[in-house]
Write a protein that holds these residues in place. Structure first.
Motif, PDB file in Angstrom:
ATOM      1  N   UNK A   1     -13.454 -14.361  11.175  1.00 17.29           N
ATOM      2  CA  UNK A   1     -12.522 -13.140  10.900  1.00 17.29           C
ATOM      3  C   UNK A   1     -13.181 -12.873   9.387  1.00 17.29           C
ATOM      4  N   UNK A   2     -13.396 -11.487   9.147  1.00 18.82           N
ATOM      5  CA  UNK A   2     -13.925 -10.773   7.877  1.00 18.82           C
ATOM      6  C   UNK A   2     -12.776 -10.982   7.083  1.00 18.82           C
ATOM      7  N   UNK A   3     -12.973 -11.511   5.539  1.00 19.50           N
ATOM      8  CA  UNK A   3     -12.002 -11.280   4.884  1.00 19.50           C
ATOM      9  C   UNK A   3     -11.745  -9.917   4.102  1.00 19.50           C
ATOM     10  N   UNK A   4     -10.591  -9.397   4.131  1.00 19.10           N
ATOM     11  CA  UNK A   4     -10.455  -8.166   3.464  1.00 19.10           C
ATOM     12  C   UNK A   4     -10.155  -8.176   2.179  1.00 19.10           C
ATOM     13  N   UNK A   5     -10.656  -6.843   1.668  1.00 16.60           N
ATOM     14  CA  UNK A   5     -10.484  -6.967   0.051  1.00 16.60           C
ATOM     15  C   UNK A   5      -9.430  -5.419  -0.150  1.00 16.60           C
ATOM     16  N   UNK A   6      -8.346  -5.607  -1.033  1.00 18.83           N
ATOM     17  CA  UNK A   6      -7.479  -4.583  -1.009  1.00 18.83           C
ATOM     18  C   UNK A   6      -7.329  -4.204  -2.615  1.00 18.83           C
ATOM     19  N   UNK A   7      -6.924  -2.995  -3.096  1.00 21.10           N
ATOM     20  CA  UNK A   7      -6.791  -2.451  -4.143  1.00 21.10           C
ATOM     21  C   UNK A   7      -6.002  -1.170  -4.270  1.00 21.10           C
ATOM     22  N   UNK A   8      -5.175  -0.844  -5.053  1.00 18.62           N
ATOM     23  CA  UNK A   8      -4.598   0.551  -5.181  1.00 18.62           C
ATOM     24  C   UNK A   8      -5.775   1.440  -5.825  1.00 18.62           C
ATOM     25  N   UNK A   9      -5.479   2.590  -5.179  1.00 20.69           N
ATOM     26  CA  UNK A   9      -6.615   3.619  -5.635  1.00 20.69           C
ATOM     27  C   UNK A   9      -5.915   5.287  -5.964  1.00 20.69           C
ATOM     28  N   UNK A  10      -6.319   6.109  -6.487  1.00 17.80           N
ATOM     29  CA  UNK A  10      -5.399   7.404  -6.698  1.00 17.80           C
ATOM     30  C   UNK A  10      -6.227   8.425  -6.034  1.00 17.80           C
ATOM     31  N   UNK A  11      -5.639   9.224  -5.332  1.00 21.84           N
ATOM     32  CA  UNK A  11      -6.203  10.368  -4.631  1.00 21.84           C
ATOM     33  C   UNK A  11      -5.785  11.409  -5.191  1.00 21.84           C
ATOM     34  N   UNK A  12      -6.727  12.460  -5.627  1.00 20.57           N
ATOM     35  CA  UNK A  12      -6.213  13.853  -6.130  1.00 20.57           C
ATOM     36  C   UNK A  12      -5.773  14.680  -5.064  1.00 20.57           C
ATOM     37  N   UNK A  13      -4.494  15.445  -5.190  1.00 22.39           N
ATOM     38  CA  UNK A  13      -4.301  16.165  -4.029  1.00 22.39           C
ATOM     39  C   UNK A  13      -3.889  17.640  -4.846  1.00 22.39           C
ATOM     40  N   UNK A  14      -3.716  18.761  -3.953  1.00 27.03           N
ATOM     41  CA  UNK A  14      -3.142  20.026  -4.847  1.00 27.03           C
ATOM     42  C   UNK A  14      -1.813  19.663  -5.467  1.00 27.03           C
ATOM     43  N   UNK A  15      -0.970  18.897  -5.178  1.00 29.21           N
ATOM     44  CA  UNK A  15       0.264  18.772  -5.789  1.00 29.21           C
ATOM     45  C   UNK A  15       0.286  17.541  -6.733  1.00 29.21           C
ATOM     46  N   UNK A  16      -0.771  17.003  -7.335  1.00 33.77           N
ATOM     47  CA  UNK A  16      -0.780  15.826  -8.136  1.00 33.77           C
ATOM     48  C   UNK A  16      -1.547  14.822  -7.531  1.00 33.77           C
ATOM     49  N   UNK A  17      -1.491  13.482  -8.186  1.00 34.19           N
ATOM     50  CA  UNK A  17      -2.035  12.280  -7.684  1.00 34.19           C
ATOM     51  C   UNK A  17      -1.071  11.687  -6.582  1.00 34.19           C
ATOM     52  N   UNK A  18      -1.829  11.203  -5.657  1.00 35.22           N
ATOM     53  CA  UNK A  18      -1.334  10.291  -4.716  1.00 35.22           C
ATOM     54  C   UNK A  18      -1.701   8.765  -4.614  1.00 35.22           C
ATOM     55  N   UNK A  19      -0.992   7.801  -4.982  1.00 33.33           N
ATOM     56  CA  UNK A  19      -1.557   6.451  -5.004  1.00 33.33           C
ATOM     57  C   UNK A  19      -1.425   6.051  -3.581  1.00 33.33           C
ATOM     58  N   UNK A  20      -2.374   5.038  -3.406  1.00 33.12           N
ATOM     59  CA  UNK A  20      -2.566   4.525  -2.070  1.00 33.12           C
ATOM     60  C   UNK A  20      -3.074   3.262  -2.168  1.00 33.12           C
TER      61      UNK A  20
END
Length: 252
Positions: free
Chosen positions: A1-20
């Motif tokens: 099984x492949x090890x997953x790497x995760x982190x929070x990122x910010x996505x620019x949208x027309x209505x501000x930044x979406x965290x993801x």
């Protein structure tokens, strides 16, 4: 099984930044991209675990906070385990937030999420897979119908109001869908009664959409969510088999 790497990122949208939350295998990639739509409770540790599991199968998985207009996740504080006794208070707080996410706003956001995935060096840049849970199942269908050239496959599980009588019901987009679809319905789900299941099937068939809809016997609304009392381990594993089969055949 492949090890997953995760982190929070910010996505620019027309209505501000979406965290993801972004999960992906180790290494530079590129990997096929998956957009994972949350359920009504919002972005939280369990959904991150689901993204990690998908990433371990070889995908770059983005889980946006759909409630970003109301703040970063968690918009509403949740217990580690959501029991029936917790739901009234949670929905009293989260209900107005949920209702404020109109289809138009959700699809405006979807464009931003899809663009971000296409531009990421971690992804192949090709059409993506989409999966959604509860309200996210409807958003998966809407995304496939709104951006048909950017979605190769879409799935929804214990979806809510997928084929209602509303003038903007998700099933009305069936004629615009180019992706292959899969839906896993709960057979004990007030949010998707048998008549809506039949209406969805009829709409997809009439539109010539490649699809499979299955009813999971004995499953309740929310059966994939292990941090809730609705969780059904057998149905959840069945969902993983179906989802990975769909993406394995359609994403490159």
């Amino acid at each position: 099984m492949i090890t997953a790497h995760g982190s929070m990122v910010d996505i620019p949208t027309p209505d501000g930044t979406a965290d993801a939350y972004l999960a992906h295998p180790g290494g530079p990639g590129p990997y096929p991209a998956v957009l994972l739509y949350m359920d009504a409770f919002g972005l939280r540790p369990h959904l991150k675990k689901m993204a990690d599991r998908l990433a371990s199968a070889g995908y770059a998985v983005l889980v946006p906070n759909l409630y970003h207009r109301h703040g970063r996740a968690p918009v509403v504080e949740l217990p580690d385990f959501i029991g029936p006794e917790d739901r009234p208070e949670i929905f009293e707080k989260i209900g107005p937030v949920f209702l404020s996410l109109t289809p138009d706003l959700a699809m405006r956001d979807a464009d931003a999420y899809l663009r971000w995935l296409a531009d990421s060096p971690l992804t192949t840049g090709g059409p993506v897979g989409v999966t959604g849970y509860c309200m996210g199942a409807g958003l998966a269908l809407r995304t496939a119908g709104t951006y048909p050239d950017r979605v190769a496959a879409a799935a929804g599980f214990h979806g809510a109001y997928l084929a209602s009588a509303a003038p903007d019901s998700p099933h009305l987009l069936a004629g615009r869908v180019a992706a292959e679809l899969y839906f896993g319905h709960a057979d004990q789900d007030e949010a998707l009664p048998p008549e809506q299941i039949d209406r969805l099937e009829e709409a997809l068939t009439a539109a010539g959409v490649r699809h499979r809809c299955e009813v999971y016997t004995g499953a309740e609304h929310g059966f994939t969510q292990a941090d809730t009392a609705a969780y059904n381990a057998e149905a959840a594993e069945r969902h993983w088999v179906a989802l990975l089969d769909l993406f394995g055949r359609t994403l490159v």
